[in-house]
Design a protein around this motif. Structure first.
Motif, PDB file in Angstrom:
ATOM      1  N   GLN A 136      -5.908 -15.499 -56.255  1.00 28.72           N
ATOM      2  CA  GLN A 136      -4.874 -14.584 -55.783  1.00 28.72           C
ATOM      3  C   GLN A 136      -4.941 -14.389 -54.273  1.00 28.72           C
ATOM      4  OE1 GLN A 136      -5.568 -10.672 -57.453  1.00 28.72           O
ATOM      5  NE2 GLN A 136      -7.499 -10.401 -56.359  1.00 28.72           N
ATOM      6  N   ILE A 137      -3.789 -14.111 -53.706  1.00 21.61           N
ATOM      7  CA  ILE A 137      -3.682 -13.636 -52.331  1.00 21.61           C
ATOM      8  C   ILE A 137      -2.912 -12.328 -52.405  1.00 21.61           C
ATOM      9  CG2 ILE A 137      -2.733 -14.034 -50.024  1.00 21.61           C
ATOM     10  CD1 ILE A 137      -2.851 -17.051 -50.640  1.00 21.61           C
ATOM     11  N   ILE A 138      -3.496 -11.250 -51.930  1.00 20.50           N
ATOM     12  CA  ILE A 138      -2.818  -9.959 -51.952  1.00 20.50           C
ATOM     13  C   ILE A 138      -2.558  -9.496 -50.515  1.00 20.50           C
ATOM     14  CG2 ILE A 138      -2.949  -7.539 -52.637  1.00 20.50           C
ATOM     15  CD1 ILE A 138      -4.651  -8.313 -54.971  1.00 20.50           C
ATOM     16  N   VAL A 139      -1.305  -9.190 -50.246  1.00 20.47           N
ATOM     17  CA  VAL A 139      -0.911  -8.672 -48.925  1.00 20.47           C
ATOM     18  C   VAL A 139      -0.165  -7.358 -49.135  1.00 20.47           C
ATOM     19  CG1 VAL A 139      -0.833 -10.917 -47.785  1.00 20.47           C
ATOM     20  CG2 VAL A 139       1.183 -10.081 -49.014  1.00 20.47           C
ATOM     21  N   LYS A 140       0.018  -6.611 -48.062  1.00 21.92           N
ATOM     22  CA  LYS A 140       0.568  -5.261 -48.188  1.00 21.92           C
ATOM     23  C   LYS A 140       2.067  -5.226 -48.442  1.00 21.92           C
ATOM     24  CE  LYS A 140      -2.975  -2.845 -45.492  1.00 21.92           C
ATOM     25  NZ  LYS A 140      -3.239  -1.983 -44.314  1.00 21.92           N
ATOM     26  N   THR A 141       2.809  -6.146 -47.838  1.00 25.85           N
ATOM     27  CA  THR A 141       4.270  -6.061 -47.928  1.00 25.85           C
ATOM     28  C   THR A 141       4.875  -7.318 -48.536  1.00 25.85           C
ATOM     29  OG1 THR A 141       4.696  -7.023 -45.751  1.00 25.85           O
ATOM     30  CG2 THR A 141       4.247  -4.641 -45.836  1.00 25.85           C
ATOM     31  N   GLU A 142       6.083  -7.177 -49.053  1.00 25.25           N
ATOM     32  CA  GLU A 142       6.787  -8.312 -49.616  1.00 25.25           C
ATOM     33  C   GLU A 142       7.111  -9.350 -48.546  1.00 25.25           C
ATOM     34  OE1 GLU A 142      10.430  -9.186 -52.762  1.00 25.25           O
ATOM     35  OE2 GLU A 142      10.300  -7.240 -51.753  1.00 25.25           O
ATOM     36  N   ALA A 143       7.387  -8.865 -47.327  1.00 24.79           N
ATOM     37  CA  ALA A 143       7.685  -9.773 -46.223  1.00 24.79           C
ATOM     38  C   ALA A 143       6.481 -10.663 -45.911  1.00 24.79           C
ATOM     39  CB  ALA A 143       8.086  -8.980 -44.979  1.00 24.79           C
ATOM     40  N   GLU A 144       5.288 -10.070 -45.933  1.00 28.74           N
ATOM     41  CA  GLU A 144       4.065 -10.846 -45.708  1.00 28.74           C
ATOM     42  C   GLU A 144       3.872 -11.870 -46.823  1.00 28.74           C
ATOM     43  OE1 GLU A 144       0.520  -8.495 -43.855  1.00 28.74           O
ATOM     44  OE2 GLU A 144       1.634  -7.066 -45.090  1.00 28.74           O
ATOM     45  N   ALA A 145       4.206 -11.466 -48.040  1.00 30.30           N
ATOM     46  CA  ALA A 145       4.067 -12.376 -49.172  1.00 30.30           C
ATOM     47  C   ALA A 145       5.016 -13.557 -49.040  1.00 30.30           C
ATOM     48  CB  ALA A 145       4.326 -11.630 -50.477  1.00 30.30           C
ATOM     49  N   GLU A 146       6.246 -13.287 -48.641  1.00 27.69           N
ATOM     50  CA  GLU A 146       7.224 -14.366 -48.463  1.00 27.69           C
ATOM     51  C   GLU A 146       6.805 -15.309 -47.341  1.00 27.69           C
ATOM     52  OE1 GLU A 146       9.583 -15.171 -50.321  1.00 27.69           O
ATOM     53  OE2 GLU A 146       9.934 -13.411 -51.584  1.00 27.69           O
ATOM     54  N   LYS A 147       6.244 -14.746 -46.281  1.00 23.64           N
ATOM     55  CA  LYS A 147       5.751 -15.570 -45.171  1.00 23.64           C
ATOM     56  C   LYS A 147       4.614 -16.476 -45.656  1.00 23.64           C
ATOM     57  CE  LYS A 147       3.534 -15.298 -40.620  1.00 23.64           C
ATOM     58  NZ  LYS A 147       2.937 -14.405 -39.588  1.00 23.64           N
ATOM     59  N   SER A 148       3.711 -15.920 -46.465  1.00 25.93           N
ATOM     60  CA  SER A 148       2.595 -16.697 -47.001  1.00 25.93           C
ATOM     61  C   SER A 148       3.092 -17.820 -47.896  1.00 25.93           C
ATOM     62  CB  SER A 148       1.645 -15.779 -47.788  1.00 25.93           C
ATOM     63  OG  SER A 148       1.083 -14.779 -46.952  1.00 25.93           O
ATOM     64  N   LEU A 149       4.107 -17.527 -48.724  1.00 21.68           N
ATOM     65  CA  LEU A 149       4.684 -18.558 -49.588  1.00 21.68           C
ATOM     66  C   LEU A 149       5.261 -19.707 -48.779  1.00 21.68           C
ATOM     67  CD1 LEU A 149       6.546 -16.581 -52.410  1.00 21.68           C
ATOM     68  CD2 LEU A 149       4.566 -18.084 -52.662  1.00 21.68           C
ATOM     69  N   LYS A 150       5.922 -19.377 -47.702  1.00 18.63           N
ATOM     70  CA  LYS A 150       6.509 -20.409 -46.847  1.00 18.63           C
ATOM     71  C   LYS A 150       5.423 -21.305 -46.264  1.00 18.63           C
ATOM     72  CE  LYS A 150       9.601 -21.084 -42.885  1.00 18.63           C
ATOM     73  NZ  LYS A 150      10.444 -20.423 -41.856  1.00 18.63           N
TER      74      LYS A 150
ATOM     75  N   LEU B 186       2.446 -21.806 -47.514  1.00 20.27           N
ATOM     76  CA  LEU B 186       1.862 -22.591 -48.599  1.00 20.27           C
ATOM     77  C   LEU B 186       2.733 -23.805 -48.908  1.00 20.27           C
ATOM     78  CD1 LEU B 186       0.723 -19.736 -51.028  1.00 20.27           C
ATOM     79  CD2 LEU B 186      -0.782 -21.330 -49.826  1.00 20.27           C
ATOM     80  N   SER B 187       4.040 -23.611 -48.914  1.00 24.98           N
ATOM     81  CA  SER B 187       4.958 -24.716 -49.195  1.00 24.98           C
ATOM     82  C   SER B 187       4.918 -25.788 -48.107  1.00 24.98           C
ATOM     83  CB  SER B 187       6.382 -24.188 -49.346  1.00 24.98           C
ATOM     84  OG  SER B 187       6.878 -23.699 -48.109  1.00 24.98           O
ATOM     85  N   GLN B 188       4.436 -25.391 -46.921  1.00 26.41           N
ATOM     86  CA  GLN B 188       4.327 -26.336 -45.802  1.00 26.41           C
ATOM     87  C   GLN B 188       2.958 -27.011 -45.745  1.00 26.41           C
ATOM     88  OE1 GLN B 188       5.332 -23.729 -42.550  1.00 26.41           O
ATOM     89  NE2 GLN B 188       7.551 -24.037 -42.783  1.00 26.41           N
ATOM     90  N   GLY B 189       2.113 -26.718 -46.738  1.00 25.54           N
ATOM     91  CA  GLY B 189       0.833 -27.413 -46.836  1.00 25.54           C
ATOM     92  C   GLY B 189      -0.398 -26.602 -46.511  1.00 25.54           C
TER      93      GLY B 189
ATOM     94  N   THR C 132       3.738 -19.081 -67.049  1.00 20.23           N
ATOM     95  CA  THR C 132       4.919 -19.814 -66.566  1.00 20.23           C
ATOM     96  C   THR C 132       4.553 -20.903 -65.568  1.00 20.23           C
ATOM     97  OG1 THR C 132       5.340 -18.341 -64.660  1.00 20.23           O
ATOM     98  CG2 THR C 132       6.231 -17.672 -66.803  1.00 20.23           C
ATOM     99  N   LEU C 133       3.266 -20.982 -65.210  1.00 24.02           N
ATOM    100  CA  LEU C 133       2.837 -21.916 -64.171  1.00 24.02           C
ATOM    101  C   LEU C 133       2.135 -23.129 -64.760  1.00 24.02           C
ATOM    102  CD1 LEU C 133       1.286 -19.345 -61.649  1.00 24.02           C
ATOM    103  CD2 LEU C 133       3.572 -20.370 -61.534  1.00 24.02           C
ATOM    104  N   LYS C 134       2.157 -24.222 -64.019  1.00 19.49           N
ATOM    105  CA  LYS C 134       1.335 -25.388 -64.304  1.00 19.49           C
ATOM    106  C   LYS C 134       0.110 -25.339 -63.401  1.00 19.49           C
ATOM    107  CE  LYS C 134       5.255 -28.348 -65.576  1.00 19.49           C
ATOM    108  NZ  LYS C 134       6.004 -29.595 -65.253  1.00 19.49           N
ATOM    109  N   ALA C 135      -0.953 -26.017 -63.812  1.00 18.23           N
ATOM    110  CA  ALA C 135      -2.173 -26.022 -63.012  1.00 18.23           C
ATOM    111  C   ALA C 135      -1.867 -26.497 -61.591  1.00 18.23           C
ATOM    112  CB  ALA C 135      -3.234 -26.917 -63.648  1.00 18.23           C
ATOM    113  N   GLY C 136      -2.331 -25.718 -60.613  1.00 19.55           N
ATOM    114  CA  GLY C 136      -2.109 -26.048 -59.209  1.00 19.55           C
ATOM    115  C   GLY C 136      -0.897 -25.357 -58.609  1.00 19.55           C
ATOM    116  N   GLU C 137      -0.058 -24.751 -59.452  1.00 16.22           N
ATOM    117  CA  GLU C 137       1.133 -24.055 -58.960  1.00 16.22           C
ATOM    118  C   GLU C 137       0.820 -22.596 -58.643  1.00 16.22           C
ATOM    119  OE1 GLU C 137       4.833 -26.401 -61.169  1.00 16.22           O
ATOM    120  OE2 GLU C 137       4.152 -24.454 -61.929  1.00 16.22           O
TER     121      GLU C 137
END
Length: 299
Positions: free
Chosen positions: A163-177, A179-182, A225-230
């Protein structure tokens, strides 16, 4: 209760193994480089701690216990050979999977640690077989025990999560971006997650099940709902927003009476004997002698 006792025994044996490995690796390095600067294992300011001082302290604190447990493991193997006692791979695998669902460590995903766990499980089951080899338990007793305790032999579905836990949804969305970039999930968890306990392990929280009260039920529902690694979209939690990554999973399974009847026999026999599961019982038979002198069999 028995499974918890087995877990603690195995965990203790693994700790002993780690201490043993550390001791002999360090001792080997000392023998190969006595007097060299690499004999300093730590420095505090201008003062160093010598490898030999460290080894002496290890031996003083843990030496007797480590040696005793090494002897126990040898004794178990000798007695199993003497009485032609074996444990099936299926029994070892079943216990391993059950313990996996309750063990909370990122080390469990390492192949060498998995091998060590299984070896300790095999030794523990062998010891139980040796201790109870002369105890008769009727088939009816075993069936009654099984019918009254079926849930003890069920392995629940379990999900290995990070898990990665951050304080705000905006921080979470930034982290997702990112992660998607590698970006590395574990590195990001260490650097960004506000949950310090899991952050120190790269976000790893081990295996959790549906009845695990340490984490929200949403964790398991999301993991399904996830596959391994997702990893997931942001999940609202008490601390803020969590991104969940599925590292792996264990499929739940229920075992039949035929598959667990020998485990039940051991359990009933041990309860009837009312003695601790200790290899010390066989030290005299195995003709053990050691550095610390005569040892009482019930010590």
């Amino acid at each position: 209760m028995r499974r918890k006792q087995l877990w603690f025994l195995i965990a203790a044996l693994i700790m002993v193994n780690c201490l043993t490995i550390a001791f002999f690796l360090a001792k080997g390095n000392t023998a190969n480089g006595a007097g060299l600067k690499k004999d300093v294992v730590a420095t505090v300011g201008k003062k160093g701690i010598l490898r030999q001082d460290w080894l002496n302290e290890l031996e003083a604190r843990y030496g007797k216990d480590v040696l005793k447990d090494m002897i126990d493991q040898k004794v178990i193997k000798e007695m199993a050979k003497k009485y032609k006692i074996t444990v099936s791979n299926q029994d070892v695998e079943r216990e391993f999977r059950m313990i996996q669902t309750t063990y909370r460590s990122s080390n469990e995903k390492k192949q060498e640690d998995e091998k060590r766990w299984k070896e300790q499980i095999r030794n523990s089951l062998l010891l139980e077989e040796i201790l109870t080899k002369d105890v008769a338990v009727s088939d009816q007793e075993r069936k009654n025990y099984f019918n009254q305790n079926k849930d003890l032999f069920d392995i629940p579905s379990a999900f290995h999560l990070s898990q990665i836990i951050v304080k705000t949804e905006a921080e979470a969305e930034k982290s997702l971006k990112e992660l998607s970039q590698g970006s590395s999930f574990s590195t990001m968890a260490m650097e960004r997650s506000i949950d310090e306990f899991s952050a120190n392990d790269g976000g790893d929280i081990g295996y959790i099940t549906e009845d695990d009260d340490r984490y929200p039920l949403e964790y398991v529902l999301t993991a399904k709902t996830l596959k391994a690694g997702e990893w997931s979209k942001p999940v609202k939690v008490e601390q803020g927003y969590a991104i969940i990554k599925l590292e792996g999973k264990i499929k739940g399974e229920s075992y039949s009476y035929q598959e667990v009847k020998e485990e039940i026999r051991r359990q009933i026999a041990l309860e009837q004997m009312k003695v601790p599961a200790s290899a010390r019982t066989f030290w005299d038979e195995a003709k053990v002698s050691w550095f610390y002198g005569k040892e009482k069999s019930n010590d």
